[in-house]
Design a protein around this motif. Structure first.
Motif, short mmCIF file in Angstrom:
data_model
loop_
_atom_site.label_atom_id
_atom_site.label_comp_id
_atom_site.label_asym_id
_atom_site.label_seq_id
_atom_site.Cartn_x
_atom_site.Cartn_y
_atom_site.Cartn_z
N THR A 149 0.84 -1.21 0.00
CA THR A 149 0.00 0.00 0.00
C THR A 149 0.87 1.26 0.00
OG1 THR A 149 -1.75 -1.17 1.20
CG2 THR A 149 -1.83 1.23 1.22
N ARG A 150 1.95 1.24 0.80
CA ARG A 150 2.84 2.39 0.83
C ARG A 150 3.50 2.61 -0.52
NH1 ARG A 150 4.21 0.17 5.87
NH2 ARG A 150 6.10 -0.78 4.98
N GLN A 152 2.36 1.71 -3.47
CA GLN A 152 1.36 2.20 -4.40
C GLN A 152 1.09 3.69 -4.19
OE1 GLN A 152 -1.93 -0.42 -3.67
NE2 GLN A 152 -1.07 -2.10 -4.90
N ALA A 153 1.05 4.12 -2.93
CA ALA A 153 0.84 5.54 -2.64
C ALA A 153 2.02 6.38 -3.14
CB ALA A 153 0.64 5.74 -1.13
N GLU A 154 3.24 5.85 -2.96
CA GLU A 154 4.42 6.58 -3.44
C GLU A 154 4.41 6.68 -4.96
OE1 GLU A 154 7.84 4.62 -1.92
OE2 GLU A 154 7.40 5.08 0.18
N SER A 156 1.76 6.63 -6.91
CA SER A 156 0.71 7.58 -7.29
C SER A 156 1.16 9.02 -7.09
CB SER A 156 -0.56 7.30 -6.48
OG SER A 156 -1.06 6.01 -6.75
N ALA A 157 1.84 9.27 -5.96
CA ALA A 157 2.32 10.63 -5.69
C ALA A 157 3.37 11.05 -6.70
CB ALA A 157 2.90 10.71 -4.26
#
Length: 310
Positions: A149-150, A152-154, A156-157
Motif C-alpha cells: 500500500t505504501r 502504491q501511494a508513493e 501515485s504521488a
C-alpha cells in the motif's frame, strides 16, 4: 608502501598463486598500525579477491553499466565483506562512474512463499486454513500488504508530480514561443484602459502591434479585452502575413448584419466602434461599455451614444 607495485601475471591461475603468496606474508599478524601498511595490506587483499574471481571465470566489469556496478556494490555491502565493497568501488572509479542512486522498487518484495513439501496433515482439519480461508496453492508468494500500500501511494504521488511537471514544461514551452515571436518580429505591446460608463471603474485591454513598409504602417494583429497578454500574443501568432489594420471577426460581423446591429459613433464622434466579449467600445478613444452579454453592451451603447454627435 613500496614505491613500485609488483606487476601481477596476466594468467588468472598464476595471478591467484602470486596473490596468495603475497597474502601469506601478513595472514598471521597483519600490521594495520600505519597508513602505509594498512593500504598495502588492503591492496593485496583486493588483488587476491580479483585474482580468485578471474580464476573462476568472472570478468567483464569494464563493460558493466553504472547502474549494474552500483547495484552489485550495494548487494555486497549487505553481505558485509569490505574487500568486495572496495573492489566494486574500484570498478566504478576505473570506469569513470559515481555511485548511482538506487532505483525505486518496481515490484512488491516477497516476504514468504507457501511450501507444503514434506508436510503430512495430522487430520482433515489441518487442511483447513484458519478463519475458514481457502488453502493457498503451493508456491504462492506472500507480500506485506502494508508495504504494498505504501509503495502504491508513493507511485501515485510520483505520477501526480510527474504530470504536474509535464504540464509546467508545456506551459513554459508555450511562453517561450510567445517571447520568441515578440522578439523575433519586433512587435509592440500596448496596454490601454477606459472608464466603465459612470461606475468609476476602468476596463483594460492589451494590443499587439506590428509594423509594415506599406500603409498602414502600424497594424493591430492581436488584442484581448480581458487583459490577457498571452491571448493577444496567440492571436498575433496566427495573423496573416499582411493583415488588416485591426483584427477582423467575420462571424461576428455576419451576426451583427443579420440582426441589423448598427452602432452609433462614440461621444467624440469616432466611427471605429465595435462589440466583443460583452463589451461595446471605441477603438480610437477607448470609450467602453461593459455588460453581461455583447447584445446588452450594444443596446446600452446605442442608448447612451447620440446617433449624430456634434
Amino acid at each position: 608502501m613500496s614505491n613500485q607495485a609488483k606487476r601481477l601475471s596476466d594468467c588468472p591461475a598464476e595471478r591467484l598463486a602470486q596473490c596468495r603468496a603475497e597474502a601469506a606474508t601478513f595472514n598471521d599478524e597483519p600490521n594495520f598500525k600505519s597508513d602505509e601498511n594498512a593500504l598495502e595490506i588492503f591492496f593485496k587483499l583486493m588483488a587476491h579477491k580479483m585474482a580468485k574471481s578471474a580464476a573462476q571465470g568472472r570478468s567483464g566489469w569494464q563493460q558493466c553499466s553504472q547502474e549494474d556496478l552500483s547495484r552489485m556494490l550495494r548487494e555486497h555491502v549487505e553481505k558485509g565483506d569490505p574487500v568486495d565493497v572496495a573492489n566494486f568501488c574500484m570498478m566504478l572509479r576505473a570506469n569513470g562512474f559515481s555511485i548511482a542512486k538506487p532505483a525505486l522498487p518496481t515490484v512488491v518484495p516477497v516476504v514468504a512463499t507457501v511450501n507444503y513439501t514434506g508436510y503430512e496433515p495430522a487430520n482433515h482439519l489441518d487442511w483447513c486454513a484458519p478463519f475458514s480461508l481457502q488453502r493457498l496453492a503451493d508456491g504462492t508468494e506472500l507480500v506485506d500488504r502494508a508495504h504494498a500500500t505504501r509503495l502504491q501511494a508513493e507511485v501515485s504521488a510520483l505520477q501526480h508530480r510527474l504530470t504536474i511537471a509535464d504540464q509546467r514544461v508545456d506551459d513554459l514551452e508555450k511562453d517561450k514561443q510567445r517571447l520568441d515571436a515578440l522578439g523575433g518580429n519586433f512587435w509592440d505591446v500596448r496596454h490601454h484602459s477606459a472608464p466603465l460608463a459612470d461606475t468609476g471603474d476602468y476596463t483594460g485591454g492589451v494590443e499587439i502591434v506590428g509594423r509594415w513598409m506599406d500603409k498602414p504602417h502600424e497594424r493591430v494583429i492581436g488584442e484581448d479585452y480581458n487583459e490577457s497578454l498571452r491571448a493577444a500574443i496567440d492571436q498575433a501568432m496566427t495573423a496573416d502575413a499582411y493583415p488588416p489594420a485591426r483584427p477582423e471577426y467575420p462571424e461576428l460581423d455576419a451576426a451583427l448584419g443579420e440582426e441589423h446591429w448598427h452602432m452609433n459613433p462614440c461621444k467624440q464622434g469616432h466611427g471605429d466602434v465595435g462589440t466583443c466579449g460583452g463589451k461595446a467600445f471605441c477603438h480610437t478613444c477607448d470609450e467602453t461599455i461593459t455588460a453581461t452579454t455583447t447584445q446588452e453592451a450594444f443596446e446600452q451603447w446605442n442608448a447612451t451614444q447620440p446617433a449624430n454627435p456634434k
